[in-house]
Design a protein around this motif. Structure first.
Motif, PDB file in Angstrom:
ATOM      1  N   UNK A 114       0.844  -1.213   0.000  1.00 47.29           N
ATOM      2  CA  UNK A 114       0.000   0.000   0.000  1.00 47.29           C
ATOM      3  C   UNK A 114       0.870   1.250   0.000  1.00 47.29           C
ATOM      4  N   UNK A 115       1.978   1.160   0.720  1.00 39.99           N
ATOM      5  CA  UNK A 115       2.841   2.343   0.769  1.00 39.99           C
ATOM      6  C   UNK A 115       3.494   2.606  -0.579  1.00 39.99           C
ATOM      7  N   UNK A 116       3.867   1.524  -1.244  1.00 45.17           N
ATOM      8  CA  UNK A 116       4.445   1.702  -2.596  1.00 45.17           C
ATOM      9  C   UNK A 116       3.399   2.298  -3.548  1.00 45.17           C
ATOM     10  N   UNK A 117       2.139   1.859  -3.401  1.00 40.24           N
ATOM     11  CA  UNK A 117       1.055   2.428  -4.241  1.00 40.24           C
ATOM     12  C   UNK A 117       0.973   3.939  -4.017  1.00 40.24           C
ATOM     13  N   UNK A 118       1.040   4.334  -2.734  1.00 38.14           N
ATOM     14  CA  UNK A 118       0.997   5.769  -2.421  1.00 38.14           C
ATOM     15  C   UNK A 118       2.186   6.472  -3.065  1.00 38.14           C
ATOM     16  N   UNK A 119       3.361   5.874  -2.926  1.00 37.08           N
ATOM     17  CA  UNK A 119       4.574   6.498  -3.484  1.00 37.08           C
ATOM     18  C   UNK A 119       4.439   6.666  -4.990  1.00 37.08           C
ATOM     19  N   UNK A 120       3.876   5.634  -5.662  1.00 35.44           N
ATOM     20  CA  UNK A 120       3.695   5.716  -7.133  1.00 35.44           C
ATOM     21  C   UNK A 120       2.779   6.869  -7.520  1.00 35.44           C
ATOM     22  N   UNK A 121       1.835   7.167  -6.625  1.00 43.45           N
ATOM     23  CA  UNK A 121       0.902   8.262  -6.906  1.00 43.45           C
ATOM     24  C   UNK A 121       1.361   9.597  -6.309  1.00 43.45           C
ATOM     25  N   UNK A 122       2.572   9.605  -5.782  1.00 42.67           N
ATOM     26  CA  UNK A 122       3.129  10.851  -5.238  1.00 42.67           C
ATOM     27  C   UNK A 122       2.476  11.291  -3.941  1.00 42.67           C
ATOM     28  N   UNK A 123       1.945  10.330  -3.189  1.00 42.05           N
ATOM     29  CA  UNK A 123       1.278  10.676  -1.924  1.00 42.05           C
ATOM     30  C   UNK A 123       2.205  10.332  -0.750  1.00 42.05           C
ATOM     31  N   UNK A 124       2.701  11.338  -0.035  1.00 40.53           N
ATOM     32  CA  UNK A 124       3.551  11.039   1.131  1.00 40.53           C
ATOM     33  C   UNK A 124       2.764  10.278   2.211  1.00 40.53           C
ATOM     34  N   UNK A 125       3.436   9.307   2.828  1.00 37.76           N
ATOM     35  CA  UNK A 125       2.814   8.540   3.926  1.00 37.76           C
ATOM     36  C   UNK A 125       3.635   8.743   5.187  1.00 37.76           C
ATOM     37  N   UNK A 126       2.929   9.099   6.241  1.00 34.46           N
ATOM     38  CA  UNK A 126       3.577   9.174   7.558  1.00 34.46           C
ATOM     39  C   UNK A 126       2.819   8.217   8.478  1.00 34.46           C
ATOM     40  N   UNK A 127       3.571   7.462   9.285  1.00 34.03           N
ATOM     41  CA  UNK A 127       2.934   6.448  10.139  1.00 34.03           C
ATOM     42  C   UNK A 127       3.111   6.766  11.608  1.00 34.03           C
ATOM     43  N   UNK A 128       2.063   6.487  12.382  1.00 31.06           N
ATOM     44  CA  UNK A 128       2.122   6.621  13.831  1.00 31.06           C
ATOM     45  C   UNK A 128       1.782   5.273  14.450  1.00 31.06           C
ATOM     46  N   UNK A 129       2.083   5.008  15.658  1.00 29.72           N
ATOM     47  CA  UNK A 129       3.114   5.661  16.429  1.00 29.72           C
ATOM     48  C   UNK A 129       4.279   4.672  16.455  1.00 29.72           C
ATOM     49  N   UNK A 130       5.351   5.023  15.758  1.00 30.07           N
ATOM     50  CA  UNK A 130       6.487   4.110  15.593  1.00 30.07           C
ATOM     51  C   UNK A 130       7.471   4.357  16.734  1.00 30.07           C
ATOM     52  N   UNK A 131       7.417   3.483  17.726  1.00 30.88           N
ATOM     53  CA  UNK A 131       8.269   3.672  18.913  1.00 30.88           C
ATOM     54  C   UNK A 131       9.381   2.637  19.043  1.00 30.88           C
ATOM     55  N   UNK A 132       9.148   1.436  18.499  1.00 31.01           N
ATOM     56  CA  UNK A 132      10.144   0.377  18.689  1.00 31.01           C
ATOM     57  C   UNK A 132      11.181   0.402  17.556  1.00 31.01           C
ATOM     58  N   UNK A 133      12.478   0.279  17.892  1.00 34.04           N
ATOM     59  CA  UNK A 133      13.520   0.347  16.869  1.00 34.04           C
ATOM     60  C   UNK A 133      13.284  -0.546  15.641  1.00 34.04           C
ATOM     61  N   UNK A 134      12.880  -1.829  15.810  1.00 29.88           N
ATOM     62  CA  UNK A 134      12.702  -2.650  14.593  1.00 29.88           C
ATOM     63  C   UNK A 134      11.622  -2.097  13.666  1.00 29.88           C
ATOM     64  N   UNK A 135      10.586  -1.519  14.276  1.00 28.44           N
ATOM     65  CA  UNK A 135       9.498  -0.937  13.466  1.00 28.44           C
ATOM     66  C   UNK A 135       9.985   0.303  12.719  1.00 28.44           C
TER      67      UNK A 135
END
Ligand code: G3P
Ligand code: CA
Length: 237
Positions: A189-210
């Motif tokens: 889904x994120x790649x689809x957004x990128x292909x359409x030029x839509x920036x994606x920001x995700x919350x809440x990324x707290x753990x290092x592996x994530x």
């Protein structure tokens, strides 16, 4: 390049949505700040996450039923000696004039209807001439449409439900970006957004592996309670 946004300020370490948490976030050198706003009884705008003051302050009641003066008398609950106050949006924007952070204002109008909140917030941003550094976001998708009509700033559609196609959501609302709960995002889904030029920001990324996983996928924005920690991953890709 993934930009780091401090979620409710450096809220993993300091009381959320306070000037203390915002100032500490700025000290980390992170790119942006995310915080939440509600409207008061006397049509002012305050920075607080919940619809009520119950969880985060020593008071009780709904924000919409209290005046700014009443809200300012409350103290934020925390283990810190100095008790923080609920900031007004003016307090934060005035302070923001002295730094260069990108400011993500989340309008908390998905559970409570605040008539005219969009106009009020846009007016305040104009008063401090911060239009070039603002990202608006809201879970209220009607409000996204209103914001798109009254501002040229970036407007992001927030969502947290599975089964939503972020490209279609952004396109249907004419939104500039997607802010999503990381649990409902997939690399595809994120790649689809990128292909359409839509920036994606995700919350809440707290753990290092994530944080590392999504940075490797080319995420636009990491919204985190620990901007100091997330900064360490900044340039890995
Ligand atoms: O803006 C992203 C995130 O803050 C949305 O969830 O509940 O933390 O405001 P919440
Ligand atoms: Ca928020």
């Amino acid at each position: 390049m993934s930009h780091i946004f401090a979620h409710r300020g450096s809220s993993g370490t300091y009381p959320e949505n306070t000037m203390l948490a915002f100032k500490k976030a700025e000290k980390t050198g992170c790119y942006g700040l995310e915080f939440d706003v509600h409207m008061t009884k006397d049509l002012e705008v305050v920075v607080i996450h919940d619809e009520t003051v119950n969880r985060t302050t020593n008071g009780r009641g709904a924000v919409k039923d209290m005046t700014l003066e009443e809200l300012k008398k409350l103290s934020i609950k925390s283990g810190w000696l100095r008790k923080e106050k609920i900031p007004s949006l003016d307090d934060v924007l005035e302070w923001a004039q002295g730094n260069e952070m990108i400011i993500n204002i989340e309008l908390k109008n998905d559970k409570v209807f605040y008539k005219g909140l969009e106009e009020l917030v846009v007016q305040k941003v104009a008063k401090y001439q911060l239009e070039g550094r603002i990202i608006y976001s809201t879970f209220n998708h009607e409000s996204v449409k209103i914001l798109k009509k009254i501002t040229t700033c970036e407007v992001a559609a927030l969502y947290s439900r599975k089964g939503i196609n972020p490209v279609l959501l952004a396109q249907s609302l004419n939104a500039d970006a997607i802010h999503a709960n990381y649990r409902v995002m997939t690399p595809q889904l994120m790649r689809d957004c990128q292909r359409h030029g839509i920036p994606v920001r995700l919350y809440t990324l707290n753990r290092p592996p994530l944080i590392q996983k999504w940075m490797n996928e080319g995420l636009s924005g990491v919204i985190t309670d620990y901007p100091d920690l997330a900064q360490k991953f900044k340039d890995k890709k």
